[in-house]
Design a protein around this motif. Sequence first.
Motif, mmCIF file in Angstrom:
data_model
loop_
_atom_site.group_PDB
_atom_site.id
_atom_site.type_symbol
_atom_site.label_atom_id
_atom_site.label_comp_id
_atom_site.label_asym_id
_atom_site.label_seq_id
_atom_site.Cartn_x
_atom_site.Cartn_y
_atom_site.Cartn_z
ATOM 1 N N GLU A 39 0.853 -1.182 0.000
ATOM 2 C CA GLU A 39 0.000 0.000 0.000
ATOM 3 C C GLU A 39 0.885 1.228 0.000
ATOM 4 N N ASN A 40 0.325 2.338 -0.506
ATOM 5 C CA ASN A 40 1.140 3.539 -0.627
ATOM 6 C C ASN A 40 1.708 4.002 0.703
ATOM 7 N N SER A 41 0.926 3.827 1.779
ATOM 8 C CA SER A 41 1.412 4.269 3.087
ATOM 9 C C SER A 41 2.647 3.465 3.473
ATOM 10 N N GLU A 42 2.645 2.193 3.105
ATOM 11 C CA GLU A 42 3.796 1.356 3.447
ATOM 12 C C GLU A 42 5.010 1.731 2.590
ATOM 13 N N THR A 44 5.785 4.684 1.238
ATOM 14 C CA THR A 44 6.413 5.944 1.620
ATOM 15 C C THR A 44 6.752 6.000 3.104
ATOM 16 N N GLY A 45 6.006 5.282 3.925
ATOM 17 C CA GLY A 45 6.184 5.413 5.361
ATOM 18 C C GLY A 45 7.293 4.543 5.921
ATOM 19 N N THR A 46 7.275 3.268 5.577
ATOM 20 C CA THR A 46 8.258 2.365 6.150
ATOM 21 C C THR A 46 9.161 1.828 5.060
ATOM 22 N N ASP A 240 0.973 8.021 -6.941
ATOM 23 C CA ASP A 240 0.425 6.713 -6.591
ATOM 24 C C ASP A 240 1.454 5.645 -6.953
#
Lengths: 275, 288
Positions: A39-42, A44-46, A240
């Motif tokens: 997922e995009n949060s994963e 960019t985030g982790t 995205d």
Amino acid sequence: MASTIKYKPAGNLSWLVSTIYIVFLMLPIYWLINMSFKENSEITGTFSLWPQNPTFRNYMVIFTDPSWYNGYINSIIYVVLNTIISVLAALPAAYAFSRYRFLGDKHLFFWLLTNRMAPPAVFALPFFQLYSAFGLIDTHIAVALAHCLFNVPLAVWILEGFMSGVPKEIDETAYIDGYSFPRFFVKIFMPLVASGIGVAAFFCFMFSWVELLLARTLTTTAAKPISAIMTRTVSASGMDWGVLAAAGVLTIVPGALVIYFVRNYIAKGFALGRV
Amino acid sequence: MEKTWNNKAWFLVLPVLLLVAFSAVIPLMTVVNYSVQDTFGNNEFFWAGTDWFTEILKSARFWEALQRNLLFSFIILALEIPLGIFIALNMPKKGIGVPICLVLMALPLLIPWNVVGTIWQVFGRVDIGLLGHTLEALGVDYNYVRDPIDAWITVIVMDVWHWTSLVVLLCYAGLVSIPDAYYQAAKIDGASRWSVFRYIQLPKMKRVLLIAVLLRFMDSFMIYTEPFVVTGGGPGNSTTFLSIDLVKTAVGQFDLGPAAAMSIVYFLIILLLSWIFYTVMTSSDADT
């Protein structure tokens, strides 16, 4: 001493060279596949070496949104059109080059090659104007014809290489047996160079599939190739990345599927039938 | 093979001729047309003679792009050719390893060029890319968006990744054509590994190597999509190669005259290279 010398690369370390090289080749591709299941949060985030929560969401976006999957359909339509046109036109020409001498044959053969070598950037603008004049902009046939620029010469060169390997006595025997040229060509000659036709078709397919500059210049919406649609993943909410990665992975699939069948001819194809 | 003289063969070549005329000759004539004219829009054209050519040949921007492109092609050849030979020499010759190597190595060659760009754009990013992130963790200051040197390194490593396999596959095709008897004879003579390479393998690879060098030179000389996707020609103009510069002039600024003149200079360089390529190809046809 001489007995310890190894002539063949069967040395213990030789497999290591190939392995390191293949790992180097696969790492960026793995990273893309890895991203396509995140997922995009994963993304960019982790920072994770494999997807922590594998998701098919990115692929679902592509398969459910017509503006995405139509890109694949468009690409496949013009690529297939181009392959058919290129191979059909190249077959008789390659036969002529492999069997006959005629006025200007060498110049013609060279001129074909220069088109394979011509930078597409040179042709982008004139193509746009030429196809505008014919009202062909944003049609599949426009891209298919434009890609003939480099694919027809390629097909002629590859097929000529294969056809020169067929002894001429076969032609002569067939004519003595009363075959007409078209019947001989289709019934006897084409089966003999079937592998050559396959290889030529594969390379036309491939070079049309990987080309973007001309395909993008000649299309706006209705025939836009997938590789051009990929650039629109930048939206107001940011990039995205997941969908971009999934789209990228899907463009690698066709090549990966057919490569096994032509593995022994790849060098020959890239060298325009001259290995 | 003995070929018969027969001018009727022209009929067989005719379809190809018409196709290529439509997709190459007419556009090329348009380019020539633009290169000697000036326009202020409205489809009104004025004869400009050789002005555009003088302008292009005097423009620092063109020469810089040309120099960058030559430097790029030179680095690419210097890296990919030795590396390709080295890997081909170490590839397995039989067994299950052969198809695996061939298929996996050929894979980058079949990826759409802008996807190659995308892959490396992502791979090199400091925030989300494996390469960029690892380098940062190691304390290396790497950012291909800001630093011209890093941008060059990224574009070069990308091209090595993309195209070295072509050299490998061509060399491998040359190597497998060497009969075992050659190696046995060398063994009897007590030849060293180096002499085997120098006197048996290298001569057999000479022809494919020439093809590899010419193909790599020409393709790197007209590279467009991959660096464009990764760097967009930047930072500044540091990775603006000839094709990128040309597209910027023609499509971006719509300066048709200069772009057309540039196309023709560009095309003439390619023509010369193609001629060398053709001579190599056909002369080696005669050898075999």
